[in-house]
Design an enzyme around this catalytic site. Structure first.
Site, mmCIF file in Angstrom:
data_model
loop_
_atom_site.group_PDB
_atom_site.id
_atom_site.type_symbol
_atom_site.label_atom_id
_atom_site.label_comp_id
_atom_site.label_asym_id
_atom_site.label_seq_id
_atom_site.Cartn_x
_atom_site.Cartn_y
_atom_site.Cartn_z
ATOM 1 N N LYS A 8 0.856 -1.204 0.000
ATOM 2 C CA LYS A 8 0.000 0.000 0.000
ATOM 3 C C LYS A 8 0.885 1.245 0.000
ATOM 4 C CE LYS A 8 -1.822 2.780 2.877
ATOM 5 N NZ LYS A 8 -1.650 4.042 2.103
ATOM 6 N N GLY A 40 6.962 4.605 8.478
ATOM 7 C CA GLY A 40 6.129 5.796 8.649
ATOM 8 C C GLY A 40 6.332 6.374 10.030
ATOM 9 N N GLY A 83 2.978 3.579 13.659
ATOM 10 C CA GLY A 83 3.665 2.324 13.979
ATOM 11 C C GLY A 83 3.044 1.642 15.191
ATOM 12 N N GLU A 108 9.848 0.743 10.685
ATOM 13 C CA GLU A 108 10.921 1.735 10.518
ATOM 14 C C GLU A 108 10.244 3.087 10.719
ATOM 15 O OE1 GLU A 108 12.865 4.533 9.352
ATOM 16 O OE2 GLU A 108 12.954 3.744 7.297
ATOM 17 N N CYS A 157 13.559 10.308 7.518
ATOM 18 C CA CYS A 157 13.508 9.932 8.936
ATOM 19 C C CYS A 157 14.873 10.072 9.606
ATOM 20 C CB CYS A 157 12.946 8.531 9.091
ATOM 21 S SG CYS A 157 13.708 7.373 7.964
ATOM 22 N N GLU A 167 9.991 15.287 16.254
ATOM 23 C CA GLU A 167 10.358 15.179 14.843
ATOM 24 C C GLU A 167 9.546 16.191 14.039
ATOM 25 O OE1 GLU A 167 9.218 11.571 12.668
ATOM 26 O OE2 GLU A 167 11.194 11.620 11.725
HETATM 27 P P1 ADP Z 1 3.494 10.410 7.593
HETATM 28 O O1 ADP Z 1 3.221 11.103 8.895
HETATM 29 O O2 ADP Z 1 4.894 10.482 7.143
HETATM 30 O O3 ADP Z 1 2.453 10.676 6.530
HETATM 31 P P2 ADP Z 1 2.193 8.023 8.313
HETATM 32 O O4 ADP Z 1 2.715 7.130 9.361
HETATM 33 O O5 ADP Z 1 0.949 8.811 8.595
HETATM 34 O O6 ADP Z 1 3.403 8.913 7.912
HETATM 35 O O7 ADP Z 1 1.937 7.247 6.960
HETATM 36 C C1 ADP Z 1 2.790 6.239 6.465
HETATM 37 C C2 ADP Z 1 1.934 5.187 5.781
HETATM 38 O O8 ADP Z 1 1.046 4.630 6.744
HETATM 39 C C3 ADP Z 1 1.035 5.716 4.663
HETATM 40 O O9 ADP Z 1 0.984 4.749 3.629
HETATM 41 C C4 ADP Z 1 -0.309 5.851 5.346
HETATM 42 O O10 ADP Z 1 -1.404 5.753 4.449
HETATM 43 C C5 ADP Z 1 -0.277 4.664 6.272
HETATM 44 N N1 ADP Z 1 -1.176 4.758 7.428
HETATM 45 C C6 ADP Z 1 -1.614 5.879 8.073
HETATM 46 N N2 ADP Z 1 -2.456 5.555 9.081
HETATM 47 C C7 ADP Z 1 -2.558 4.199 9.086
HETATM 48 C C8 ADP Z 1 -3.262 3.245 9.905
HETATM 49 N N3 ADP Z 1 -4.032 3.626 10.905
HETATM 50 N N4 ADP Z 1 -3.097 1.939 9.632
HETATM 51 C C9 ADP Z 1 -2.302 1.532 8.622
HETATM 52 N N5 ADP Z 1 -1.621 2.375 7.813
HETATM 53 C C10 ADP Z 1 -1.733 3.686 8.035
#
Ligand code: ADP
Length: 497
Positions: free
Chosen positions: A191, A244, A249, A266, A300, A400
């Site tokens: 995804k 992310g 995480g 990560e 990151c 961050e």
């Molecule tokens: P950033 O703050 O850098 O956008 P995120 O952690 O929000 O990082 O996003 C990283 C990835 O995680 C993206 O592909 C986002 O769609 C996905 N993501 C965000 N929220 C969720 C969730 N609750 N469950 C699974 N994936 C998620």
């Protein structure tokens, strides 16, 4: 200069609207029929409409990945055949290098010179490196102390792997996830981030062209709270690999409990970059600029806490501020651009909010500190920012920011700076600038982070493990270390009596 996407890229891929998702070897629209927009962050304009996957599409993709893992050509392929397929993907990426670089620059905003010199070649390298590993995933024979037993281990794939990636290095992140998982014989649902789905989908086309069997790689674009959450919670997914934010995480970890799926994470960082008085100052300043402003600080490992020895502090910060102010900020498609926009309006507001908080808590902007106007007012551009008069306790020194903002902090002693550098919930990376080899090794040993760079910064190679201490994550990517995260050990006992 404002350039429309169609003027800049000759890509049949971008002309198909909406851009579809890959499930079971077919390019399909979302089950719901919905689409979402991906914007060009340099102009704020819509770049493409993309099929919006949600839980139903994830269900279909997981079913396709399960089928491909259990039956059909994939589980029967030899390691050598898997290696050849991965190698072919690397070749196809190189054949389409210009198109992929431009697509990445348009969707993410990063300067084209970096997409070309770094993102595309490192992505290809990653597939090629793991193509080599497919034939080298070995078990062991174990000298057990029970007579007449032949005891050995096999390293088997985990099964169906969900992979969720961020928007800062869309193409490289896709390769970090896909290549080792496939080398080890898993099947995958990837995804991409909703802000930057395009290059992962284009690589999906190249994966099909390379000859991977249907269902081995599925790519479902969509939002995190729908598609991402459905993938993380799915009971037939054996592992989630996530890159992310630390906040998401933690949600992934909670969602894994339903079927105790394996996870690797990560996550974020607040990396110290430390300049000692015996460093070559010209290189150290250049390194500190790259450490924070590369990818507009949206990395990151960004060297966002710049510790400078008291004796050279004023001179270093003056040089840093002058160089930051002189950087060419602009559209990524302009070959002269050194720093592009941040990814979204939301991110622009978030980073600007941090700068404001910093000022309120007593920091001074020695360079930058504001949005770029004029020709660039429609895009999400910020000036490279250096914050001075900062203390370790301030919000800007602890959290961050994920933008082009560095905080400068003076120090006096080696033990003192190591202790302050380590005082963070994160532990992803650190930089050290010194010409004293003993000090370099001492700092490597004192710093509690997954990577330490000495007299360099932000170096990555498919062969070198990467990952975090503390809340920067679990597990390692790259190198053979990552293969542990995509295989499980089976122990066989053969009675020879
Ligand atoms: P950033 O703050 O850098 O956008 P995120 O952690 O929000 O990082 O996003 C990283 C990835 O995680 C993206 O592909 C986002 O769609 C996905 N993501 C965000 N929220 C969720 C969730 N609750 N469950 C699974 N994936 C998620």
């Amino acid at each position: 200069m404002t350039t429309s996407a169609s003027e800049t890229i000759e890509s049949a891929f971008l002309r198909q609207q909406p851009v579809k998702m890959l499930i079971g070897g077919q390019w399909v629209e979302a089950a719901s029929g919905k689409t979402f927009e991906t914007l060009n962050p340099a102009t704020g304009k819509v770049l493409a409409h993309v099929a919006e996957g949600d839980a139903e599409d994830i269900n279909r993709a997981v079913a396709a990945a399960r089928k491909a893992f259990e039956s059909g050509p994939w589980p029967k392929m030899t390691p050598s055949q898997r290696g050849r397929l991965l190698w072919r993907v690397a070749e196809l990426i190189e054949e389409h290098a210009d198109e992929l670089a431009m697509l990445e620059t348009l969707d993410n905003g990063k300067p084209i010179k970096y997409s070309k010199a770094s993102d595309v070649p490192l992505t290809a390298d990653h597939f090629r490196y793991f193509a080599g590993w497919a034939t080298k995933i070995e078990g062991e024979t174990i000298p057990v102390s029970i007579p007449n037993m032949l005891t050995y281990t096999l390293r088997e794939p985990l099964g169906v792997v969900g992979q969720i990636i961020p928007w800062n290095f869309p193409m490289q992140m896709a390769s970090w996830k896909l290549a080792p998982a496939l080398a080890a014989g898993n099947t995958v649902i990837l995804k991409p981030a909703e802000q930057t789905p395009l290059t992962a989908l284009r690589i999906g086309e190249l994966i099909c062209e390379a000859g991977f069997p249907d269902g081995v790689v599925n790519i479902v674009p969509g939002y995190g709270h729908t598609a991402g959450a459905a993938l993380a919670a799915h009971l037939d997914v054996d592992k989630i690999a996530f890159t992310g934010s630390t906040e998401v995480g933690k949600k992934i970890l909670q969602a894994s409990a339903g079927n105790l799926k394996k996870i690797t994470l990560e996550l974020g960082g607040k990396s110290p970059n430390i300049i000692f008085p015996d460093a070559d100052l010209k290189w150290a300043v250049r390194g500190a600029l790259t450490a924070i402003y590369f990818n507009s600080g949206q990395i990151c490992t960004a060297g966002s806490r710049l510790f400078v020895h008291q004796s050279i502090y004023d001179e270093t910060i003056s040089q840093m501020a002058e160089a930051a102010a002189a950087m060419k900020v602009g559209e990524g498609v302009d070959p002269a651009t050194e720093m592009g926009p941040v990814i979204t309006q939301e991110q622009l507001d978030r980073v600007s909010g941090y700068i404001e908080t910093g000022r309120r808590e007593g920091a001074t902007a020695r360079a930058g500190g504001e949005r770029v106007g004029g020709d660039l007012a429609d895009g999400f551009f910020l000036r490279p920012t250096v914050l001075d008069q900062v203390t370790d306790e301030m919000t800007v020194a602890r959290e961050e920011i994920f933008g082009p903002v560095v905080v400068a902090l003076p120090f006096e002693e080696i033990e003192e700076v190591a202790a302050r550098a380590n005082r963070s919930i994160y532990g992803l990376a650190a930089g050290v600038w010194t010409s004293d080899i003993k000090k370099a090794h001492k700092m490597v040993s004192l710093l509690k982070s997954g990577v330490v760079w000495v007299n360099t910064y932000n170096q990555f190679d498919a062969a070198a493990p990467f990952g975090g201490y503390r809340q920067s994550g679990y597990g390692r990517e790259m190198g053979h270390a990552v293969l542990d995260a995509y295989t499980q050990i089976k122990t066989a006992w053969i009675n020879l009596r």
